[in-house]
Design a protein around this motif. Structure first.
Motif, PDB file in Angstrom:
ATOM      1  N   ASP A  14       6.702  13.825  20.634  1.00 46.87           N
ATOM      2  CA  ASP A  14       5.459  14.310  19.387  1.00 46.87           C
ATOM      3  C   ASP A  14       6.304  14.571  17.905  1.00 46.87           C
ATOM      4  O   ASP A  14       5.549  14.237  16.984  1.00 46.87           O
ATOM      5  CB  ASP A  14       4.777  15.466  19.812  1.00 46.87           C
ATOM      6  N   ASP A  65       0.463   9.082   9.786  1.00 43.55           N
ATOM      7  CA  ASP A  65      -0.850   9.645  10.430  1.00 43.55           C
ATOM      8  C   ASP A  65      -0.522   9.007  11.929  1.00 43.55           C
ATOM      9  O   ASP A  65      -1.568   9.207  12.832  1.00 43.55           O
ATOM     10  CB  ASP A  65      -1.708   8.721  10.017  1.00 43.55           C
ATOM     11  N   PRO A  67       0.865   9.367  16.146  1.00 43.00           N
ATOM     12  CA  PRO A  67       1.151  10.541  17.037  1.00 43.00           C
ATOM     13  C   PRO A  67       2.535  11.183  16.789  1.00 43.00           C
ATOM     14  O   PRO A  67       2.479  12.140  17.235  1.00 43.00           O
ATOM     15  CB  PRO A  67       1.058   9.900  18.305  1.00 43.00           C
ATOM     16  N   GLU A 101      -0.496  21.574  13.244  1.00 45.61           N
ATOM     17  CA  GLU A 101      -1.577  21.690  14.327  1.00 45.61           C
ATOM     18  C   GLU A 101      -1.631  20.027  14.758  1.00 45.61           C
ATOM     19  O   GLU A 101      -1.500  18.941  14.252  1.00 45.61           O
ATOM     20  CB  GLU A 101      -2.852  21.883  13.796  1.00 45.61           C
ATOM     21  N   VAL A 102      -1.789  19.933  16.387  1.00 43.29           N
ATOM     22  CA  VAL A 102      -1.964  18.690  17.015  1.00 43.29           C
ATOM     23  C   VAL A 102      -3.194  18.867  17.955  1.00 43.29           C
ATOM     24  O   VAL A 102      -3.297  20.052  18.276  1.00 43.29           O
ATOM     25  CB  VAL A 102      -0.649  18.406  17.986  1.00 43.29           C
ATOM     26  N   THR A 103      -3.658  17.677  18.080  1.00 42.26           N
ATOM     27  CA  THR A 103      -4.984  17.920  18.989  1.00 42.26           C
ATOM     28  C   THR A 103      -4.366  17.704  20.443  1.00 42.26           C
ATOM     29  O   THR A 103      -4.886  18.306  21.324  1.00 42.26           O
ATOM     30  CB  THR A 103      -5.955  16.546  18.804  1.00 42.26           C
ATOM     31  N   GLY A 104      -3.336  17.389  20.768  1.00 38.90           N
ATOM     32  CA  GLY A 104      -2.810  17.369  22.113  1.00 38.90           C
ATOM     33  C   GLY A 104      -1.486  16.494  22.135  1.00 38.90           C
ATOM     34  O   GLY A 104      -1.418  15.603  21.379  1.00 38.90           O
ATOM     35  N   ARG A 112       3.838  19.878  23.885  1.00 40.42           N
ATOM     36  CA  ARG A 112       4.632  18.907  22.861  1.00 40.42           C
ATOM     37  C   ARG A 112       6.014  18.920  23.397  1.00 40.42           C
ATOM     38  O   ARG A 112       6.612  19.722  23.680  1.00 40.42           O
ATOM     39  CB  ARG A 112       4.457  19.423  21.591  1.00 40.42           C
TER      40      ARG A 112
END
Length: 531
Positions: A14, A65, A67, A101-104, A112
């Motif tokens: 990540d 932008d 992942p 912040e990450v969505t998943g 992560r």
């Protein structure tokens, strides 16, 4: 906190920490992690990134932008602050990562994954203190992982670096979160690997962690490409996977199907589990996967794996048997019912290799449900061969690492293999997969030869008096080897010295003799190599 041999530019993460200095210069080996438009100046010793520090901070997030996010970390200690300065930089960088912040997590991981090299060991302030750095850095990384709630992978490329890090972990207790029965299993499997008694079977579940499709997803992707109407697509769910694939192969045609396989299962980023498996001191690998991720992970740490049956096995070199074909040879892929049936009659030679491993090694099965028809057939044949005439007894020939408990399946296979589950039947698949990674990490730590850094001058400080005396005697032997040595005896001695770390480091101005270096020599500063 994981320690793994890999290439950080290809390990699926990540977030990745990349070393730099106040001029924002990075080694070219890190370029795959940086947008081309940000490179402003290309020089022989590195490229400059078109960003700027706003003050005395030591961490910069690279815009993007995708992942995976890249972070530049200042590791060049111009002020002579010592190791504490480098450790503070690691803490600052990991705290900055935690604020993003990450969505998943990528590919559905439970947490992560943040990857970083041994910061400061190249251009930085710890170039001659790698042993001391590892002893202090590993606890810092464990504390940060616990504080921020993500996983951290310390990624190393040199065999001596990996051996030294694993020795430090064994002395510090690496903090593996595993129940006692899994710790005991890790000790047993680590011992088998050290003794050369372990072989690996790698299933589709390992590659799913790198974003490649399982059988169900593969059928769905093929259906999408084929353009089947909704009624037929719905009917596919009622067919066995091989029959669904047969129908879709007919719809697509052989050319489109082969093109899809070559594209979808071609080279790409590999998962943490691929790297952990490739690091193990194992010489024999078998897989039903089409992708090249195991051999890519192995090559990134200098292990050139021969892929059977497309390449010839060589004595002393690891090999990987691809039972069901290879994406690099898409015409060889076993996908449809007809191809499975043909394999049963024409693939006897390939199946015989797995027969041999089950008879002579302990096979560790990772990422497979053990429902493949070919595996069932092979296991039955081996069981029959092992039964003592008249007694009906047999022995277990392997261990299956399953994600979740499945008592019926474990009972079905109990005569052939021991099935060990990572979590209860109702447990989270993502958490179970993470526990499997932790188990593989511990097996790797316990199976890493403890002498791999003995002759690396960067780790002299980690040796006791007896080891230093032995290292001195062996260096005398290394100096006595002729530069162009070609005799069998000289090559055997050179190989032994290489495995003990000779030629692994260019510290103290030493130039590693070419004949003692494993694979092509890399003249870049160690920290500036990927991983």
């Amino acid at each position: 906190m994981f320690v793994v041999g890999a290439d950080l530019t290809r390990l699926s993460c990540d977030d990745v920490l990349v070393p730099t200095d106040r001029s924002l210069r990075v080694a070219r080996s890190w370029r795959p992690l940086l947008p081309d438009e940000l490179i402003t100046d290309r020089q022989d010793d590195g490229d400059c990134v078109g960003l700027s520090w706003s003050g005395r901070e030591r961490v910069l997030e690279v815009p993007g932008d995708g992942p995976r996010r890249t972070w530049l970390v200042d590791t060049v200690d111009d002020g002579g602050h010592g190791l504490s300065w480098l450790l503070d930089g690691a803490r600052e960088a990991l705290a900055a990562v935690a604020r993003r912040e990450v969505t998943g997590p990528v590919h559905g991981r439970a947490r992560r994954l943040v990857g970083l090299p041994a910061l400061g060991t190249g251009w930085g302030g710890a170039a001659g203190q790698r042993g001391a750095l590892l002893q202090q850095l590993l606890p810092v990384l464990r504390e940060a992982a616990e504080e921020h709630g993500f996983d951290i992978a310390l990624v190393l490329r040199g065999p001596s670096d990996l051996a030294a890090a694993q020795r430090v972990r064994r002395g510090q207790d690496g903090g593996w979160e595993l129940p006692d029965h899994l710790r005991q299993l890790a000790e047993q499997l680590g011992e088998r690997a050290r003794r050369g008694q372990l072989a690996l079977f790698v299933g589709a579940g390992v590659s799913a962690a790198a974003g490649l499709p399982t059988w169900e997803r593969l059928v769905d992707e093929l259906a999408t490409r084929s353009g089947l109407d909704d009624a037929l697509r719905e009917g596919l769910s009622g067919l066995p996977p091989q029959d669904s694939a047969a129908l879709l192969a007919r719809e697509l045609g052989s050319d489109q199907l082969e093109a899809f396989v070559a594209e979808r299962f071609g080279p790409g980023s590999y998962a943490l589990a691929h790297a952990l498996l490739a690091d193990l001191p194992v010489q024999e690998f078998v897989t039903t996967n089409y992708d090249p991720l195991v051999e890519l992970a192995a090559s990134d740490i200098g292990r050139q794996v021969r892929v059977l049956p497309y390449e010839e096995a060589e004595p002393g070199r690891p090999w990987l048997l691809k039972l069901h074909g290879d994406a690099a040879h898409p015409e060889s892929v076993v996908l449809t019912r007809e191809e499975y049936l043909q394999f049963g009659s024409t693939g006897a030679a390939l199946a015989g290799v797995l027969h041999s491993l089950l008879l002579t090694r302990h096979v560790l099965f990772v990422g497979t449900s053990m429902l493949d028809d070919d595996l069932i057939r092979i296991a039955h044949q081996v069981r029959t061969a092992l039964q003592t005439q008249g007694s009906g007894t047999a022995r277990r020939t392997g261990t299956v690492l399953a994600l979740r408990e499945d008592p019926a399946r474990a009972r079905l296979w109990e005569r052939d293999v021991e099935t060990v589950a990572m979590s209860p039947a109702d447990g989270s698949p993502a958490e179970a997969a993470r526990r499997l990674e932790v188990l593989l990490d511990l097996i790797g730590c316990l199976s890493t030869p403890p002498t791999g850094y003995l002759l690396d001058p960067a780790y002299r400080g980690m040796l006791n008096d007896e080891e230093r005396a032995l290292a001195g005697a062996l260096r005398t032997v290394a100096e006595a080897l002729p530069p162009e040595a070609s005799s069998t005896a000289a090559l055997e001695v050179a190989d032994l010295l290489r495995r003990l770390g000779h030629g692994s480091s260019a510290a103290d101005g030493e130039e590693p003799p070419r004949e003692l270096v494993r694979g092509p020599r890399d003249d870049r500063p160690r920290e500036q190599r990927p991983g």
